[in-house]
Design a protein around this motif. Structure first.
Motif, PDB file in Angstrom:
ATOM      1  N   TYR A  38       0.835  -1.202   0.000  1.00  0.00           N
ATOM      2  CA  TYR A  38       0.000   0.000   0.000  1.00  0.00           C
ATOM      3  C   TYR A  38       0.870   1.252   0.000  1.00  0.00           C
ATOM      4  N   ARG A  39       1.909   1.273   0.856  1.00  0.00           N
ATOM      5  CA  ARG A  39       2.802   2.423   0.903  1.00  0.00           C
ATOM      6  C   ARG A  39       3.499   2.627  -0.449  1.00  0.00           C
ATOM      7  N   THR A  40       3.937   1.536  -1.064  1.00  0.00           N
ATOM      8  CA  THR A  40       4.594   1.634  -2.372  1.00  0.00           C
ATOM      9  C   THR A  40       3.626   2.185  -3.415  1.00  0.00           C
ATOM     10  N   LEU A  41       2.419   1.642  -3.435  1.00  0.00           N
ATOM     11  CA  LEU A  41       1.418   2.117  -4.395  1.00  0.00           C
ATOM     12  C   LEU A  41       1.040   3.576  -4.141  1.00  0.00           C
ATOM     13  N   LEU A  42       0.972   3.949  -2.864  1.00  0.00           N
ATOM     14  CA  LEU A  42       0.658   5.332  -2.518  1.00  0.00           C
ATOM     15  C   LEU A  42       1.752   6.273  -3.007  1.00  0.00           C
ATOM     16  N   GLN A  43       3.007   5.896  -2.817  1.00  0.00           N
ATOM     17  CA  GLN A  43       4.119   6.715  -3.306  1.00  0.00           C
ATOM     18  C   GLN A  43       4.082   6.822  -4.833  1.00  0.00           C
ATOM     19  N   GLN A  44       3.800   5.700  -5.489  1.00  0.00           N
ATOM     20  CA  GLN A  44       3.724   5.718  -6.954  1.00  0.00           C
ATOM     21  C   GLN A  44       2.584   6.613  -7.424  1.00  0.00           C
ATOM     22  N   SER A  45       1.444   6.525  -6.750  1.00  0.00           N
ATOM     23  CA  SER A  45       0.311   7.351  -7.174  1.00  0.00           C
ATOM     24  C   SER A  45       0.589   8.831  -6.919  1.00  0.00           C
ATOM     25  N   GLU A  46       1.277   9.165  -5.825  1.00  0.00           N
ATOM     26  CA  GLU A  46       1.638  10.558  -5.570  1.00  0.00           C
ATOM     27  C   GLU A  46       2.607  11.062  -6.635  1.00  0.00           C
TER      28      GLU A  46
END
Length: 130
Positions: A38-46
């Motif tokens: 989730y953290r990785t995906l959140l960073q990618q989406s940001e």
């Protein structure tokens, strides 16, 4: 009365408790894995959001530049008739000074009838009076 085997009951409960603790540990590992993803995906989406915002700013700049270019092109096109008149006048002036080019001046005067009077006036003004 039924005799209860406390030892067997304790072993069953202990084995069940061990199974539950194992299930909890597996669930915690999965939760940690999902949180990391989730953290990785959140960073990618940001990061993608920042890229989209940069692209939107660039698109706005391009739209502004296109509007400026359209305005400049329109002004240039609207000024063409005036430039053409100026060019024709200059050509007529040159043609009036050169005897060999006077037929060209006559043709231009026929193409642009409104210039005929001006052409005659220019010819009359450029000729020396006796």
């Amino acid at each position: 009365m039924v005799a209860i085997d406390w030892r067997a009951l304790a072993e069953r409960r202990l084995s069940r408790l061990t199974e539950v603790e194992h299930d909890i540990a597996v669930a915690r590992d999965r939760l940690d894995y999902f949180q990391a993803n989730y953290r990785t995906l959140l960073q990618q989406s940001e990061e993608r959001l920042r890229q989209i915002q940069a692209l939107e700013r660039e698109l706005d700049e391009l739209r502004t530049a296109r509007a400026r270019a359209r305005g400049a092109l329109r002004r240039w096109i609207l000024a063409l008739p005036q430039r053409a008149k100026g060019l024709i006048r200059a050509m007529l002036r040159v043609a009036l000074r050169l005897p060999l080019a006077r037929p060209l001046a006559r043709r231009l005067a026929r193409l642009f009838p409104g210039l005929g009077n001006r052409l005659r006036a220019s010819v009359n003004a450029s000729q020396p009076t006796p």
